[in-house]
Design a protein around this motif. Structure first.
Motif, PDB file in Angstrom:
ATOM      1  N   ASP A  45       0.808  -1.224   0.000  1.00 33.12           N
ATOM      2  CA  ASP A  45       0.000   0.000   0.000  1.00 33.12           C
ATOM      3  C   ASP A  45       0.840   1.272   0.000  1.00 33.12           C
ATOM      4  O   ASP A  45       0.302   2.379   0.061  1.00 33.12           O
ATOM      5  CB  ASP A  45      -0.938   0.008   1.210  1.00 33.12           C
ATOM      6  CG  ASP A  45      -0.180  -0.062   2.541  1.00 33.12           C
ATOM      7  OD1 ASP A  45       1.030  -0.351   2.523  1.00 33.12           O
ATOM      8  OD2 ASP A  45      -0.818   0.170   3.596  1.00 33.12           O
ATOM      9  N   GLN A  46       2.163   1.121  -0.085  1.00 35.93           N
ATOM     10  CA  GLN A  46       3.027   2.310  -0.096  1.00 35.93           C
ATOM     11  C   GLN A  46       2.979   2.995  -1.453  1.00 35.93           C
ATOM     12  O   GLN A  46       3.015   2.335  -2.492  1.00 35.93           O
ATOM     13  CB  GLN A  46       4.473   1.916   0.235  1.00 35.93           C
ATOM     14  CG  GLN A  46       5.412   3.106   0.378  1.00 35.93           C
ATOM     15  CD  GLN A  46       6.769   2.695   0.914  1.00 35.93           C
ATOM     16  OE1 GLN A  46       6.913   1.669   1.567  1.00 35.93           O
ATOM     17  NE2 GLN A  46       7.789   3.505   0.632  1.00 35.93           N
ATOM     18  N   ILE A  47       2.877   4.313  -1.464  1.00 36.75           N
ATOM     19  CA  ILE A  47       2.822   5.070  -2.711  1.00 36.75           C
ATOM     20  C   ILE A  47       4.230   5.534  -3.071  1.00 36.75           C
ATOM     21  O   ILE A  47       4.897   6.197  -2.276  1.00 36.75           O
ATOM     22  CB  ILE A  47       1.865   6.266  -2.595  1.00 36.75           C
ATOM     23  CG1 ILE A  47       0.438   5.756  -2.346  1.00 36.75           C
ATOM     24  CG2 ILE A  47       1.909   7.119  -3.862  1.00 36.75           C
ATOM     25  CD1 ILE A  47      -0.582   6.851  -2.128  1.00 36.75           C
ATOM     26  N   LEU A  48       4.685   5.168  -4.255  1.00 34.39           N
ATOM     27  CA  LEU A  48       6.032   5.504  -4.712  1.00 34.39           C
ATOM     28  C   LEU A  48       5.992   6.746  -5.606  1.00 34.39           C
ATOM     29  O   LEU A  48       4.923   7.257  -5.936  1.00 34.39           O
ATOM     30  CB  LEU A  48       6.640   4.323  -5.474  1.00 34.39           C
ATOM     31  CG  LEU A  48       6.720   2.994  -4.712  1.00 34.39           C
ATOM     32  CD1 LEU A  48       7.340   1.913  -5.594  1.00 34.39           C
ATOM     33  CD2 LEU A  48       7.521   3.145  -3.423  1.00 34.39           C
ATOM     34  N   SER A  49       7.180   7.198  -5.993  1.00 35.94           N
ATOM     35  CA  SER A  49       7.283   8.326  -6.920  1.00 35.94           C
ATOM     36  C   SER A  49       8.195   7.948  -8.076  1.00 35.94           C
ATOM     37  O   SER A  49       8.916   6.949  -8.016  1.00 35.94           O
ATOM     38  CB  SER A  49       7.838   9.565  -6.205  1.00 35.94           C
ATOM     39  OG  SER A  49       9.240   9.459  -6.043  1.00 35.94           O
ATOM     40  N   GLN A  50       8.186   8.769  -9.107  1.00 34.43           N
ATOM     41  CA  GLN A  50       9.055   8.509 -10.253  1.00 34.43           C
ATOM     42  C   GLN A  50      10.532   8.582  -9.867  1.00 34.43           C
ATOM     43  O   GLN A  50      11.366   7.904 -10.458  1.00 34.43           O
ATOM     44  CB  GLN A  50       8.743   9.502 -11.370  1.00 34.43           C
ATOM     45  CG  GLN A  50       7.375   9.292 -11.994  1.00 34.43           C
ATOM     46  CD  GLN A  50       6.979  10.380 -12.969  1.00 34.43           C
ATOM     47  OE1 GLN A  50       7.296  11.554 -12.754  1.00 34.43           O
ATOM     48  NE2 GLN A  50       6.272  10.022 -14.031  1.00 34.43           N
ATOM     49  N   ASN A  51      10.874   9.382  -8.859  1.00 31.41           N
ATOM     50  CA  ASN A  51      12.275   9.517  -8.442  1.00 31.41           C
ATOM     51  C   ASN A  51      12.837   8.260  -7.801  1.00 31.41           C
ATOM     52  O   ASN A  51      14.059   8.130  -7.652  1.00 31.41           O
ATOM     53  CB  ASN A  51      12.438  10.694  -7.475  1.00 31.41           C
ATOM     54  CG  ASN A  51      12.239  12.039  -8.132  1.00 31.41           C
ATOM     55  OD1 ASN A  51      11.591  12.915  -7.584  1.00 31.41           O
ATOM     56  ND2 ASN A  51      12.783  12.215  -9.335  1.00 31.41           N
ATOM     57  N   ASN A  52      11.968   7.308  -7.410  1.00 29.97           N
ATOM     58  CA  ASN A  52      12.463   6.041  -6.872  1.00 29.97           C
ATOM     59  C   ASN A  52      13.267   5.258  -7.903  1.00 29.97           C
ATOM     60  O   ASN A  52      14.111   4.433  -7.547  1.00 29.97           O
ATOM     61  CB  ASN A  52      11.296   5.176  -6.394  1.00 29.97           C
ATOM     62  CG  ASN A  52      10.700   5.654  -5.093  1.00 29.97           C
ATOM     63  OD1 ASN A  52       9.611   6.209  -5.066  1.00 29.97           O
ATOM     64  ND2 ASN A  52      11.406   5.448  -3.990  1.00 29.97           N
ATOM     65  N   VAL A  53      13.000   5.518  -9.184  1.00 30.83           N
ATOM     66  CA  VAL A  53      13.630   4.734 -10.251  1.00 30.83           C
ATOM     67  C   VAL A  53      15.150   4.892 -10.243  1.00 30.83           C
ATOM     68  O   VAL A  53      15.900   3.900 -10.258  1.00 30.83           O
ATOM     69  CB  VAL A  53      13.053   5.132 -11.633  1.00 30.83           C
ATOM     70  CG1 VAL A  53      13.868   4.490 -12.758  1.00 30.83           C
ATOM     71  CG2 VAL A  53      11.599   4.734 -11.732  1.00 30.83           C
ATOM     72  N   PHE A  54      15.645   6.120 -10.224  1.00 35.42           N
ATOM     73  CA  PHE A  54      17.078   6.399 -10.325  1.00 35.42           C
ATOM     74  C   PHE A  54      17.871   5.619  -9.270  1.00 35.42           C
ATOM     75  O   PHE A  54      18.827   4.910  -9.582  1.00 35.42           O
ATOM     76  CB  PHE A  54      17.304   7.907 -10.156  1.00 35.42           C
ATOM     77  CG  PHE A  54      18.721   8.364 -10.364  1.00 35.42           C
ATOM     78  CD1 PHE A  54      19.118   8.917 -11.576  1.00 35.42           C
ATOM     79  CD2 PHE A  54      19.661   8.251  -9.359  1.00 35.42           C
ATOM     80  CE1 PHE A  54      20.423   9.342 -11.769  1.00 35.42           C
ATOM     81  CE2 PHE A  54      20.966   8.672  -9.536  1.00 35.42           C
ATOM     82  CZ  PHE A  54      21.358   9.222 -10.753  1.00 35.42           C
ATOM     83  N   HIS A  55      17.456   5.728  -8.034  1.00 37.70           N
ATOM     84  CA  HIS A  55      18.210   5.139  -6.929  1.00 37.70           C
ATOM     85  C   HIS A  55      18.052   3.621  -6.886  1.00 37.70           C
ATOM     86  O   HIS A  55      18.991   2.901  -6.522  1.00 37.70           O
ATOM     87  CB  HIS A  55      17.758   5.776  -5.620  1.00 37.70           C
ATOM     88  CG  HIS A  55      17.875   7.273  -5.650  1.00 37.70           C
ATOM     89  ND1 HIS A  55      19.060   7.938  -5.430  1.00 37.70           N
ATOM     90  CD2 HIS A  55      16.948   8.232  -5.936  1.00 37.70           C
ATOM     91  CE1 HIS A  55      18.861   9.240  -5.543  1.00 37.70           C
ATOM     92  NE2 HIS A  55      17.586   9.440  -5.861  1.00 37.70           N
TER      93      HIS A  55
END
Length: 508
Positions: free
Chosen positions: A477-487
């Protein structure tokens, strides 16, 4: 009709009235819906904006025509033709012509723009643009003396000033709705926002700000396939609880994890940039593929889309590059991105590989043309570029079929990766933004993020990992962001970097 000489003021007033009549129904529909037209304050706002619109445009047209008849007429012709196109898109797709929409327009290629072509668009251009333009060109105008011009202009400015200060109590309402009002006022929506777009573009760094040097920590063979989706919204993925089975293959695939996420923007250019950068920024920092390529990682970019930041790598492959070695029906669609992909990975002499597949599968308005006929699972579908002419059922069916096709493409990526036994493999699917499908009478995307509906920024974030490679940290149920991709890509490939943020990494 053309023989009678018109006074310059009369002509400017006529042009302002026609501009008001032809192009400002969306503007005043918005005002009427937002202002309390049953109260004195609401009525004051509506009447004042009507007078301001007519008077301000008259004054500006009057000034331009007085300074130069040729330049004034040329601008008016241009305004009416562009206005006719702009108001078609506003009426048909409920867009707002703000600065970000101007950026969208300038990043549109011929293939995308041609998909909007319709007979209705031609009617708008002819009736609201070309016919008035002929009259403007042929009209005979008499110029007033400088004294009369000065008196008229001064009195008009005084009237505008009085109206503005008479509405002091409504300034807060106008400020609150200024983005939408400014995006619907013709011709100043695109005129002002084109200027702002180029001013802001000139203020941004044109050359990428390089990130600090990275280090490859191990020699373990690892590959990540990052699939950048186009206009995919999370609520239409059955992996996220959607009622229709739009993920028949991924739902049966082990090691697939699906999360909800939010996009940084509602248009491709900013959305893709956000996926590829370490943190959201107006500056142009070195994006992920360029950064890894510069630090000795094998990077392959395949695209059927456009609007990405500058990509500086050796293996940048477009649809045209891939078509030569592709055979079958799928080569006309996004399956072309998978042609020879596994072989290209195996041919690499490097242990760390990043593949970016930039798709266009769910881009409107021609959803029904984005997938092969055998994927038309849900029927009937919308086949019109004028989405408002279709029922919402037809529109959503066509869109859902693009999600089924996306499911098939992602499944095939996973099947290819499963065969790379020597590699730790991962696939990440993240969309650039969402999509409106008639909710609140909005279509497609591009509404400013500050006022955009959730359909345009709630996106899917799907992850698959090979056996015995990595586990995931986020809860379902955690909401991610597009910035999670890089790391997350840095972590999976074993890349050590000063810009790495463990808090943004999804892998344990």
């Amino acid at each position: 009709m053309f023989k009678k000489n018109l006074k310059l003021l009369d002509f400017a007033l006529l042009m302002s009235f026609l501009n008001f009549l032809f192009f400002h129904l969306p503007f005043f529909t918005f005002v009427f819906n937002k202002a309390d037209h049953k109260s004195l304050s609401g009525v004051t706002i509506i009447i004042s904006l009507i007078i301001l619109m007519l008077v301000l445009n008259s004054l500006l047209f009057y000034l331009i025509l007085f300074l130069s008849r040729f330049a004034g007429k040329s601008l008016l012709v241009l305004f009416f033709i562009i206005n006719s196109i702009a108001v078609y898109f506003i009426n048909t797709y409920s867009v707002i012509i703000d600065e970000s929409m101007i950026g969208n327009i300038f990043n549109t290629n011929y293939q995308e723009s041609s998909s909007f072509f319709s007979f209705k668009l031609i009617l708008y251009i002819v009736l609201l643009g070309i016919i008035p333009a002929i009259y403007i060109i042929k009209a005979k105008i008499t110029t007033p003396t400088l004294k009369k011009f000065s008196v008229t202009s001064s009195l008009t400015l005084l009237l505008i000033t009085i109206l503005i200060f008479a509405n002091a109590s409504n300034w807060l309402w106008i400020d609150k709705n200024s983005k939408t009002l400014g995006g619907l006022a013709m011709p100043w929506s695109y005129s002002v926002n084109i200027a702002l777009f180029y001013v802001h573009k000139s203020q941004k760094n044109e050359k990428e700000i390089l990130l600090p040097k990275a280090t490859i920590k191990d020699n373990k063979k690892s590959v990540v396939v990052l699939v950048i989706g186009e206009s995919a919204r999370s609520q239409n993925f059955s992996l996220n609880g959607y009622g229709k089975n739009t993920n028949p293959l991924l739902s049966k695939t082990p090691n697939v994890f699906s999360f909800k996420a939010t996009s940084c923007a509602t248009y491709t250019t900013a959305g893709v940039k956000c996926i590829l950068e370490p943190t959201s920024s107006d500056d142009l920092y070195e994006i992920l593929p360029n950064y890894l390529y510069r630090n000795d990682v094998e990077v392959i970019w395949r695209t059927t889309n456009w609007g990405e930041p500058p990509v500086h790598i050796k293996n940048y492959q477009t649809r045209e590059n891939l078509a030569a070695d592709c055979k079958g029906e799928g080569c006309n669609y996004d399956e072309i991105l998978l042609s020879g992909l596994k072989e290209q990975i195996l041919a690499s002499k490097k242990n760390k590989i990043l593949i970016v597949l930039h798709t266009s599968t769910s881009h409107g308005p021609t959803y029904s043309k984005k997938y092969p006929p055998r994927f038309e699972t849900f029927k009937p579908v919308c086949n019109s570029v004028e989405l408002g002419n279709c029922s919402q059922t037809e529109l959503i069916n066509a869109y859902d079929n693009t999600i089924i096709y996306t499911d098939y493409i992602l499944h095939n990526v996973i099947e290819d990766l499963k065969q790379l036994k020597e590699f730790n493999s991962a696939m990440l699917f993240v969309s650039d933004h969402g999509e409106s499908l008639g909710e609140k009478n909005l279509y497609m995307h591009g509404i400013p993020l500050s006022i955009a509906p959730k359909e345009q920024y709630e996106i899917p974030f799907i992850v698959w990992v090979s056996d015995n490679s990595k586990q995931l940290k986020p809860k379902p149920d955690q909401i991610l962001s597009q910035n999670n991709v890089f790391h997350s890509v840095l972590n999976f490939l074993g890349i050590q970097s000063p810009v790495y943020n463990e808090g943004m990494n999804i892998f344990k």
